[in-house]
Design a protein around this motif. Structure first.
Motif, short mmCIF file in Angstrom:
data_model
loop_
_atom_site.label_atom_id
_atom_site.label_comp_id
_atom_site.label_asym_id
_atom_site.label_seq_id
_atom_site.Cartn_x
_atom_site.Cartn_y
_atom_site.Cartn_z
N ASP A 1 -21.23 35.04 -41.62
CA ASP A 1 -21.51 36.45 -41.46
C ASP A 1 -20.88 37.43 -42.08
N THR A 2 -20.53 36.90 -43.39
CA THR A 2 -19.62 37.79 -44.32
C THR A 2 -20.84 38.11 -45.29
N PRO A 3 -21.09 39.52 -45.55
CA PRO A 3 -21.80 39.80 -46.63
C PRO A 3 -21.78 39.56 -48.06
N GLY A 4 -22.71 38.89 -48.47
CA GLY A 4 -22.57 38.57 -50.19
C GLY A 4 -21.97 37.00 -50.24
N TYR A 5 -21.63 36.65 -49.27
CA TYR A 5 -21.02 35.21 -49.35
C TYR A 5 -21.87 34.15 -49.85
N ALA B 1 -29.75 36.45 -47.93
CA ALA B 1 -30.64 36.82 -46.97
C ALA B 1 -30.54 38.39 -46.87
N GLN B 2 -31.54 39.07 -46.71
CA GLN B 2 -31.60 40.74 -46.84
C GLN B 2 -31.61 41.11 -45.44
N ILE B 3 -30.48 41.86 -45.14
CA ILE B 3 -30.49 42.32 -43.53
C ILE B 3 -30.69 43.81 -43.56
N PRO C 1 -29.33 50.23 -41.51
CA PRO C 1 -29.03 51.32 -42.33
C PRO C 1 -27.72 51.90 -42.00
N SER C 2 -27.07 51.43 -41.01
CA SER C 2 -25.61 51.99 -40.46
C SER C 2 -24.48 51.33 -41.21
N HIS C 3 -24.83 49.96 -41.63
CA HIS C 3 -23.84 49.21 -42.52
C HIS C 3 -23.11 50.02 -43.79
N PRO C 4 -22.08 49.98 -43.87
CA PRO C 4 -21.50 50.57 -45.16
C PRO C 4 -21.95 49.99 -46.41
N MET C 5 -22.47 48.74 -46.43
CA MET C 5 -23.04 48.03 -47.66
C MET C 5 -24.29 48.46 -47.82
N ALA C 6 -25.11 49.12 -46.91
CA ALA C 6 -26.57 49.16 -47.04
C ALA C 6 -26.81 49.86 -48.05
N ASP C 7 -28.14 49.73 -48.85
CA ASP C 7 -28.68 50.45 -50.02
C ASP C 7 -29.40 51.65 -49.50
N ALA C 8 -30.36 52.07 -50.21
CA ALA C 8 -31.18 53.43 -49.78
C ALA C 8 -32.25 53.21 -48.78
N GLY D 1 -31.62 50.71 -46.86
CA GLY D 1 -31.15 50.23 -45.42
C GLY D 1 -30.75 48.63 -45.41
N ASN D 2 -30.90 48.21 -46.49
CA ASN D 2 -30.90 46.44 -46.47
C ASN D 2 -29.44 46.51 -47.16
N TYR D 3 -28.84 45.50 -46.91
CA TYR D 3 -27.57 44.80 -47.54
C TYR D 3 -27.73 43.20 -47.43
N ALA D 4 -27.15 42.58 -48.50
CA ALA D 4 -27.27 41.15 -48.74
C ALA D 4 -26.22 40.71 -47.62
N GLY D 5 -26.71 39.69 -46.95
CA GLY D 5 -26.03 38.84 -46.16
C GLY D 5 -25.46 37.55 -46.84
N SER D 6 -25.34 36.41 -45.99
CA SER D 6 -24.91 35.20 -46.66
C SER D 6 -26.12 34.29 -46.66
#
Length: 129
Positions: A33-37, A69-71, A74-81, A83-88
């Motif tokens: 569950d670590t983003p970007g792992y 995986a793109q998750i 939008p409330s995640h601190p690593m989310a882009d414009a 609202g997505n962030y890279a999962g593992s």
């Protein structure tokens, strides 16, 4: 007696290699569950130039370069414009299967180690008589 020590060393190298594999599998599961792992895997290599043919060692650790995986959150601190962030890229089913395979291989090496030890002990008992 050299054959007994060779078989003990051979199974010992397998035990060490499978233990390292289990360590990487457990790291992958812990960071699923670590983003970007990125998933880690380790390859086995034959020990070259060693005294015991067939002994193995772990090679370099490889990072899985498959898409992360793109998750959408939008409330995640690593989310882009958007609202997505890279999962593992860790798949728990694959990790559990790898862990089970490594465990079974570890147990097989342990059984081989124990058999060689028992045969050596039995030989010593016969020679004492």
């Amino acid at each position: 007696m050299s054959d007994f020590s060779d078989s003990l060393s051979l199974s010992s190298s397998g035990l060490k290699a499978q233990a390292a594999r289990l360590r990487h599998v457990s790291e992958n599961i812990a960071n699923s569950d670590t983003p970007g792992y990125r998933r880690k895997s380790v390859a086995f290599e034959t020990v070259l130039g060693g005294d015991i043919p067939g002994a193995v060692q772990t090679g370099r650790v490889h990072l899985d370069r498959s898409e992360l995986a793109q998750i959408y959150d939008p409330s995640h601190p690593m989310a882009d414009a958007s609202g997505n962030y890279a999962g593992s890229n860790v798949e728990l089913v694959i990790e559990i299967a790898d862990a089970r395979e490594a465990q079974r291989s570890y147990e097989a090496n342990l059984k081989m180690f124990d058999q060689a030890r028992q045969m050596s002990s039995s030989l010593m008992d016969l020679l004492r008589r």
